[in-house]
Design a protein around this motif. Structure first.
Motif, PDB file in Angstrom:
ATOM      1  N   MET A 296      32.095  21.771  10.763  1.00 32.82           N
ATOM      2  CA  MET A 296      33.506  22.693  11.547  1.00 32.82           C
ATOM      3  C   MET A 296      33.336  23.027  12.688  1.00 32.82           C
ATOM      4  SD  MET A 296      35.792  22.280   9.008  1.00 32.82           S
ATOM      5  CE  MET A 296      36.585  23.758   8.935  1.00 32.82           C
ATOM      6  N   LEU A 297      31.764  23.528  12.875  1.00 30.51           N
ATOM      7  CA  LEU A 297      30.812  24.569  13.535  1.00 30.51           C
ATOM      8  C   LEU A 297      31.809  24.115  15.253  1.00 30.51           C
ATOM      9  CD1 LEU A 297      30.189  27.012  15.211  1.00 30.51           C
ATOM     10  CD2 LEU A 297      27.747  26.075  14.949  1.00 30.51           C
ATOM     11  N   ILE A 298      31.716  22.187  15.132  1.00 27.67           N
ATOM     12  CA  ILE A 298      31.519  21.396  16.189  1.00 27.67           C
ATOM     13  C   ILE A 298      32.656  21.729  16.288  1.00 27.67           C
ATOM     14  CG2 ILE A 298      30.789  19.364  17.261  1.00 27.67           C
ATOM     15  CD1 ILE A 298      27.920  19.178  15.447  1.00 27.67           C
ATOM     16  N   LYS A 299      33.577  21.328  15.322  1.00 23.61           N
ATOM     17  CA  LYS A 299      35.242  20.766  15.922  1.00 23.61           C
ATOM     18  C   LYS A 299      35.128  22.068  16.644  1.00 23.61           C
ATOM     19  CE  LYS A 299      38.425  18.097  13.409  1.00 23.61           C
ATOM     20  NZ  LYS A 299      37.807  17.210  14.034  1.00 23.61           N
ATOM     21  N   GLN A 300      35.091  23.547  16.437  1.00 22.97           N
ATOM     22  CA  GLN A 300      35.844  24.471  16.215  1.00 22.97           C
ATOM     23  C   GLN A 300      35.568  24.905  18.016  1.00 22.97           C
ATOM     24  OE1 GLN A 300      35.175  27.093  13.188  1.00 22.97           O
ATOM     25  NE2 GLN A 300      36.397  26.640  12.046  1.00 22.97           N
ATOM     26  N   THR A 301      34.525  24.166  18.742  1.00 25.47           N
ATOM     27  CA  THR A 301      33.772  24.427  20.083  1.00 25.47           C
ATOM     28  C   THR A 301      33.852  24.263  20.871  1.00 25.47           C
ATOM     29  OG1 THR A 301      31.735  24.671  18.881  1.00 25.47           O
ATOM     30  CG2 THR A 301      32.392  26.888  18.337  1.00 25.47           C
ATOM     31  N   GLU A 302      34.732  22.476  20.241  1.00 25.48           N
ATOM     32  CA  GLU A 302      33.547  21.336  21.331  1.00 25.48           C
ATOM     33  C   GLU A 302      34.851  21.496  22.051  1.00 25.48           C
ATOM     34  OE1 GLU A 302      34.674  17.242  19.444  1.00 25.48           O
ATOM     35  OE2 GLU A 302      36.912  18.403  18.750  1.00 25.48           O
ATOM     36  N   GLY A 303      36.163  22.021  22.334  1.00 28.17           N
ATOM     37  CA  GLY A 303      36.941  23.008  23.673  1.00 28.17           C
ATOM     38  C   GLY A 303      36.575  23.020  24.022  1.00 28.17           C
ATOM     39  N   LEU A 304      35.375  24.560  23.900  1.00 32.76           N
ATOM     40  CA  LEU A 304      34.822  25.692  24.548  1.00 32.76           C
ATOM     41  C   LEU A 304      33.883  25.261  25.577  1.00 32.76           C
ATOM     42  CD1 LEU A 304      34.837  28.545  26.114  1.00 32.76           C
ATOM     43  CD2 LEU A 304      33.636  29.304  23.700  1.00 32.76           C
ATOM     44  N   VAL A 305      32.860  24.256  24.564  1.00 34.43           N
ATOM     45  CA  VAL A 305      31.894  23.945  25.161  1.00 34.43           C
ATOM     46  C   VAL A 305      32.675  22.324  26.522  1.00 34.43           C
ATOM     47  CG1 VAL A 305      29.966  21.941  24.552  1.00 34.43           C
ATOM     48  CG2 VAL A 305      30.292  23.905  23.167  1.00 34.43           C
ATOM     49  N   ALA A 306      33.253  21.661  26.364  1.00 34.59           N
ATOM     50  CA  ALA A 306      33.782  21.051  27.051  1.00 34.59           C
ATOM     51  C   ALA A 306      34.380  21.329  28.237  1.00 34.59           C
ATOM     52  CB  ALA A 306      34.537  20.331  26.447  1.00 34.59           C
ATOM     53  N   GLN A 307      35.201  22.668  27.843  1.00 34.44           N
ATOM     54  CA  GLN A 307      35.256  23.214  29.379  1.00 34.44           C
ATOM     55  C   GLN A 307      34.414  23.862  30.615  1.00 34.44           C
ATOM     56  OE1 GLN A 307      38.008  23.738  31.072  1.00 34.44           O
ATOM     57  NE2 GLN A 307      39.789  22.608  29.456  1.00 34.44           N
ATOM     58  N   ILE A 308      33.167  24.322  29.621  1.00 34.16           N
ATOM     59  CA  ILE A 308      31.876  24.878  30.421  1.00 34.16           C
ATOM     60  C   ILE A 308      31.449  23.270  30.553  1.00 34.16           C
ATOM     61  CG2 ILE A 308      29.873  25.811  30.126  1.00 34.16           C
ATOM     62  CD1 ILE A 308      31.213  28.052  27.750  1.00 34.16           C
ATOM     63  N   THR A 309      31.136  22.727  29.906  1.00 28.84           N
ATOM     64  CA  THR A 309      30.423  21.612  30.840  1.00 28.84           C
ATOM     65  C   THR A 309      30.493  21.294  31.759  1.00 28.84           C
ATOM     66  OG1 THR A 309      31.016  20.212  29.191  1.00 28.84           O
ATOM     67  CG2 THR A 309      28.253  20.962  28.585  1.00 28.84           C
ATOM     68  N   PHE A 310      31.627  20.399  31.426  1.00 29.98           N
ATOM     69  CA  PHE A 310      33.183  19.591  32.490  1.00 29.98           C
ATOM     70  C   PHE A 310      33.117  20.584  33.733  1.00 29.98           C
ATOM     71  CE2 PHE A 310      33.432  16.531  29.631  1.00 29.98           C
ATOM     72  CZ  PHE A 310      33.661  15.469  29.559  1.00 29.98           C
ATOM     73  N   LYS A 311      33.220  21.845  34.091  1.00 31.23           N
ATOM     74  CA  LYS A 311      32.910  22.532  34.783  1.00 31.23           C
ATOM     75  C   LYS A 311      32.107  22.582  35.724  1.00 31.23           C
ATOM     76  CE  LYS A 311      37.107  22.729  34.645  1.00 31.23           C
ATOM     77  NZ  LYS A 311      38.255  21.462  34.915  1.00 31.23           N
ATOM     78  N   MET A 312      30.717  22.881  34.579  1.00 36.44           N
ATOM     79  CA  MET A 312      29.337  23.646  35.556  1.00 36.44           C
ATOM     80  C   MET A 312      29.258  22.211  36.321  1.00 36.44           C
ATOM     81  SD  MET A 312      28.855  26.027  33.477  1.00 36.44           S
ATOM     82  CE  MET A 312      27.126  26.712  35.034  1.00 36.44           C
ATOM     83  N   ILE A 313      28.937  20.981  35.654  1.00 35.11           N
ATOM     84  CA  ILE A 313      28.191  19.644  35.291  1.00 35.11           C
ATOM     85  C   ILE A 313      29.190  18.589  35.630  1.00 35.11           C
ATOM     86  CG2 ILE A 313      26.437  18.524  34.630  1.00 35.11           C
ATOM     87  CD1 ILE A 313      25.571  21.298  34.309  1.00 35.11           C
ATOM     88  N   SER A 314      28.522  17.939  37.160  1.00 37.22           N
ATOM     89  CA  SER A 314      29.369  16.965  37.375  1.00 37.22           C
ATOM     90  C   SER A 314      28.830  15.990  37.043  1.00 37.22           C
ATOM     91  CB  SER A 314      28.973  16.774  39.637  1.00 37.22           C
ATOM     92  OG  SER A 314      27.719  16.541  39.583  1.00 37.22           O
ATOM     93  N   SER A 315      28.146  15.211  36.750  1.00 38.77           N
ATOM     94  CA  SER A 315      27.672  13.536  35.968  1.00 38.77           C
ATOM     95  C   SER A 315      27.676  13.783  35.337  1.00 38.77           C
ATOM     96  CB  SER A 315      26.259  14.283  36.444  1.00 38.77           C
ATOM     97  OG  SER A 315      25.300  12.040  35.028  1.00 38.77           O
ATOM     98  N   PRO A 316      28.898  13.004  34.367  1.00 38.89           N
ATOM     99  CA  PRO A 316      29.409  12.131  33.395  1.00 38.89           C
ATOM    100  C   PRO A 316      28.615  12.336  32.250  1.00 38.89           C
ATOM    101  CG  PRO A 316      30.685  10.925  34.769  1.00 38.89           C
ATOM    102  CD  PRO A 316      29.619  11.663  35.383  1.00 38.89           C
ATOM    103  N   GLY A 317      27.625  11.408  32.509  1.00 42.36           N
ATOM    104  CA  GLY A 317      26.159  11.455  31.739  1.00 42.36           C
ATOM    105  C   GLY A 317      25.458  12.611  31.006  1.00 42.36           C
ATOM    106  N   ASP A 318      25.475  12.944  32.122  1.00 42.10           N
ATOM    107  CA  ASP A 318      24.418  14.753  32.156  1.00 42.10           C
ATOM    108  C   ASP A 318      25.214  15.359  31.011  1.00 42.10           C
ATOM    109  OD1 ASP A 318      22.371  13.554  33.120  1.00 42.10           O
ATOM    110  OD2 ASP A 318      22.943  15.141  35.081  1.00 42.10           O
ATOM    111  N   ARG A 319      26.227  14.984  30.902  1.00 43.11           N
ATOM    112  CA  ARG A 319      27.278  15.975  30.323  1.00 43.11           C
ATOM    113  C   ARG A 319      27.033  15.440  28.778  1.00 43.11           C
ATOM    114  NH1 ARG A 319      32.797  15.157  33.467  1.00 43.11           N
ATOM    115  NH2 ARG A 319      32.804  16.091  35.541  1.00 43.11           N
ATOM    116  N   LYS A 320      27.520  14.690  28.552  1.00 46.62           N
ATOM    117  CA  LYS A 320      26.744  13.492  27.216  1.00 46.62           C
ATOM    118  C   LYS A 320      25.482  14.836  26.684  1.00 46.62           C
ATOM    119  CE  LYS A 320      27.674   9.945  24.020  1.00 46.62           C
ATOM    120  NZ  LYS A 320      27.924   9.101  24.289  1.00 46.62           N
TER     121      LYS A 320
END
Length: 183
Positions: A15-39
């Motif tokens: 549930m914690l992951i589900k509630q925060t996945e959007g926030l984590v995705a926003q941060i990682t997608f904006k700071m990290i350019s490599s899709p493989g590294d993002r995951k």
């Protein structure tokens, strides 16, 4: 939820992951350019959250705490690879101007709106990682300046200043390649 996670309740952590996945995705997608590294980084963020949940002090929202972990993990990744968080890059000096579609009816207006969104996202991706992250947290995740300051460990005034600079740079980048009266 924190207490349930501390007791080893995997459903609560899910549930914690589900509630925060959007926030984590926003941060990682904006700071990290490599899709493989993002995951990999996203997995590392949640592993750190799981291991350190006992250190959560209830002084902020749980999502803000996870956001701090995400931001710091991405920052560490960039520092480790000697990538710069803020510098003058990403501007397009090609000087080519683009024509925007005519808005003569609803279908064309919708296409025009989608085109503008595409232009905005393209230019947003050209901003420095910190600027992209701050803009995303403020405008897309709708976090307050105080919450962003807590996540990034930057003073609130600095967050406001950087968001102002990011907007200004974004506007300049858009206007550099597109006719002002067509936007």
């Amino acid at each position: 939820m924190v207490n349930a996670v501390l007791r080893g309740d995997r459903h609560a952590f899910g549930m914690l992951i589900k509630q925060t996945e959007g926030l984590v995705a926003q941060i990682t997608f904006k700071m990290i350019s490599s899709p493989g590294d993002r995951k990999d980084i996203a997995q590392d963020i949640y592993l750190k959250a799981f291991k350190n949940i006992g250190g959560f002090k209830f002084k902020s929202k749980l999502s803000t705490w996870v956001g701090q972990i995400a931001y710091n993990t991405c920052l560490h990744y960039l520092e480790k690879r000697r990538l710069v968080l803020l510098e003058n890059y990403g501007t397009n000096d090609e000087g080519d101007e683009h024509q925007l579609p005519d808005e003569s009816d609803n279908a064309e207006a919708l296409l025009s709106q989608q085109y503008l969104k595409t232009v905005l996202n393209k230019k947003l991706d050209q901003l420095q990682p910190l600027y992209k992250t701050l803009i995303s947290l403020y405008h897309q995740e709708e976090l307050s300046y105080a919450e962003i300051a807590e996540i990034t460990a930057l003073p609130e005034g600095t967050v406001k200043n950087y968001i102002f600079r990011a907007r200004k740079q974004l506007r300049e980048n858009i206007l550099k390649n597109y006719k002002r009266d067509e936007l």
